[in-house]
Design an enzyme around this catalytic site. Structure first.
Site, PDB file in Angstrom:
ATOM      1  CG  ASN A   1     -17.052  -4.130  93.711  1.00  0.00           C
ATOM      2  OD1 ASN A   1     -16.293  -4.859  93.088  1.00  0.00           O
ATOM      3  ND2 ASN A   1     -16.657  -3.422  94.766  1.00  0.00           N
TER       4      ASN A   1
ATOM      5  CG  ASP B   1     -18.398   2.916  97.707  1.00  0.00           C
ATOM      6  OD1 ASP B   1     -17.158   2.907  97.815  1.00  0.00           O
ATOM      7  OD2 ASP B   1     -18.992   3.212  96.663  1.00  0.00           O
TER       8      ASP B   1
ATOM      9  CE  LYS C   1     -34.860  -2.294 111.232  1.00  0.00           C
ATOM     10  NZ  LYS C   1     -34.780  -0.908 110.763  1.00  0.00           N
TER      11      LYS C   1
ATOM     12  CE  LYS D   1     -11.590   8.383  93.818  1.00  0.00           C
ATOM     13  NZ  LYS D   1     -12.123   7.128  93.204  1.00  0.00           N
TER      14      LYS D   1
ATOM     15  CE  LYS E   1     -11.811  10.445  97.526  1.00  0.00           C
ATOM     16  NZ  LYS E   1     -12.700  10.028  98.594  1.00  0.00           N
TER      17      LYS E   1
END
Length: 397
Positions: free
Chosen positions: A209, A278, A288, A338, A342
């Protein structure tokens, strides 16, 4: 940052004396009240007028100089000092301080000072390695002086080895560590995760990212400056880690999870600022992946382990856990969900679409969310945001 703080710099006879002008200038820019004391030998390497111009204070050399307002100057300055650094420190001055010899303005002042004192030796390698010099440094350590180890490198005498004074930027960090902030996190162990993770597709490619790690690094540095013992678990980034912080380099989300799990139970505060990838490629997708150059090829993915959920599930007594939430829509609702899901104490949320927030910027715009409060912060530098986040964490304890 250093407004109201008094820094005394002792400069002795070494070619490295000229570098202290940069240190004095940096301290003045941070609004410190800087006073320089030179030995007579030091004036052969740099003119006192340089320091007087930079600091707007008289550079002290002669104990019996009458050209200043009357007081017992070495005692008055010693009382005002918040930190005293001798850099460069010659073998001669180190020996005198270690054995209580106070025969000039520098040695009499440091003898009278009760503040934190740093000694930065700078000399020829053979002099530095001389057992007598090493014994004198041990004496200084015994009496509470902190010795800044010299760097290795090419010396003015032509030798290469230990004895090179660290650069002014490094010396500045020692001073900031001591007086930049109140040490309201003294004795606390803080773990910070920062940066991106990389999930290998094959020996060449990976999934990642856009995280630069700047926010997490700013938090780690701010916590260190406030006295905490900080461990920084970091993905691959292109920024220098803060000094005085234990740095653990990782690559994948699995690496990060492993390192965090090993340390989590011993931490007082855990701040998960890393932007973890993620997904990771499934091992069954190897064939593949090898064909990924074709448009038809696809990559099978598995979710990586949810580190924040693990921390919330295994939270120990009196531990504070803070996570980050980066959203593009419904920021408050998603972040509050969240926080509850969490089982953490705080979520620092930001909307990536807001100007000045998100990856790669020098600023951030965040909202601090706890079980009892939502606090929106204005756009600030990431260093300022880090301080504000730590303030909110302290308020929870």
């Amino acid at each position: 940052m250093l407004k109201g703080k008094c820094v005394v710099l002792g400069v002795t006879g070494s070619i490295a004396a000229y570098k202290i002008a940069s240190l004095a200038s940096a301290l003045v820019k941070l609004h410190a009240d800087v006073h320089v004391i030179m030995t007579h030998n030091a004036t052969n390497f740099i003119n006192p007028i340089t320091f007087e111009t930079l600091t707007s204070n008289k550079c002290l050399i002669d104990t019996f100089d009458r050209n200043f307002q009357y007081n017992v100057e070495h005692v008055a300055l010693a009382k005002r000092a918040d930190v005293f650094m001798v850099a460069p420190a010659s073998a001669n001055v180190i020996g005198k301080i270690a054995h209580g010899i106070a025969d000039d303005m520098l040695t009499t002042t440091i003898m009278a000072a009760k503040c934190k004192k740093f000694i930065s030796p700078a000399m020829n390698t053979n002099m530095f390695e001389n057992p007598i010099l090493q014994d004198n440094l041990e004496i200084l350590r015994k009496y509470g002086y902190e010795i800044i180890e010299p760097a290795n490198g090419y010396l003015a005498c032509g030798d290469t080895g230990a004895g090179k004074m660290p650069e002014p930027e490094i010396l500045l960090q020692y001073i900031l560590k001591e007086i930049a902030f109140d040490h309201d996190l003294q004795g606390k162990k803080i773990l910070v995760t920062a940066g991106p993770t990389q999930e290998a597709i094959d020996p060449v490619r990976y999934i990642s990212n856009h995280s630069t790690g700047k926010m997490g690094y700013a938090i780690a540095r701010a916590a260190m400056l406030r006295g905490a013992s900080v461990t920084l678990v970091t993905g691959p980034v292109a920024i220098e880690p803060p000094m005085f912080v234990e740095v653990v380099d990782i690559a994948s989300a699995g690496d990060m999870a492993r390192e965090v799990k090993q340390r989590a139970a011993k931490q007082d505060i855990i701040i998960k600022a890393a932007a973890v990838a993620d997904f990771t490629p499934k091992t069954t997708a190897t064939e593949k992946i090898k064909k990924a150059d074709s448009e038809e090829a696809s990559i099978a993915l598995d979710r990586t382990e949810d580190i924040l959920a693990y921390l919330g599930k295994n939270k120990v007594k009196n531990q504070v856990i803070c996570g980050f939430s980066m959203e593009t829509q419904n920021m408050l609702e998603n972040s509050k969900a969240k926080l509850k899901k969490k089982n953490v104490d705080m979520i620092v949320a930001n909307n990536l679409k807001v100007e000045g927030a998100g990856f790669g910027t020098e600023t951030n715009v965040v909202t601090v969310i706890t079980k009892s409060n939502v606090k929106e912060l204005p756009k600030m530098t990431k260093d300022e945001v880090a301080i504000a986040i730590l303030d909110e964490i302290i308020a929870l304890q």
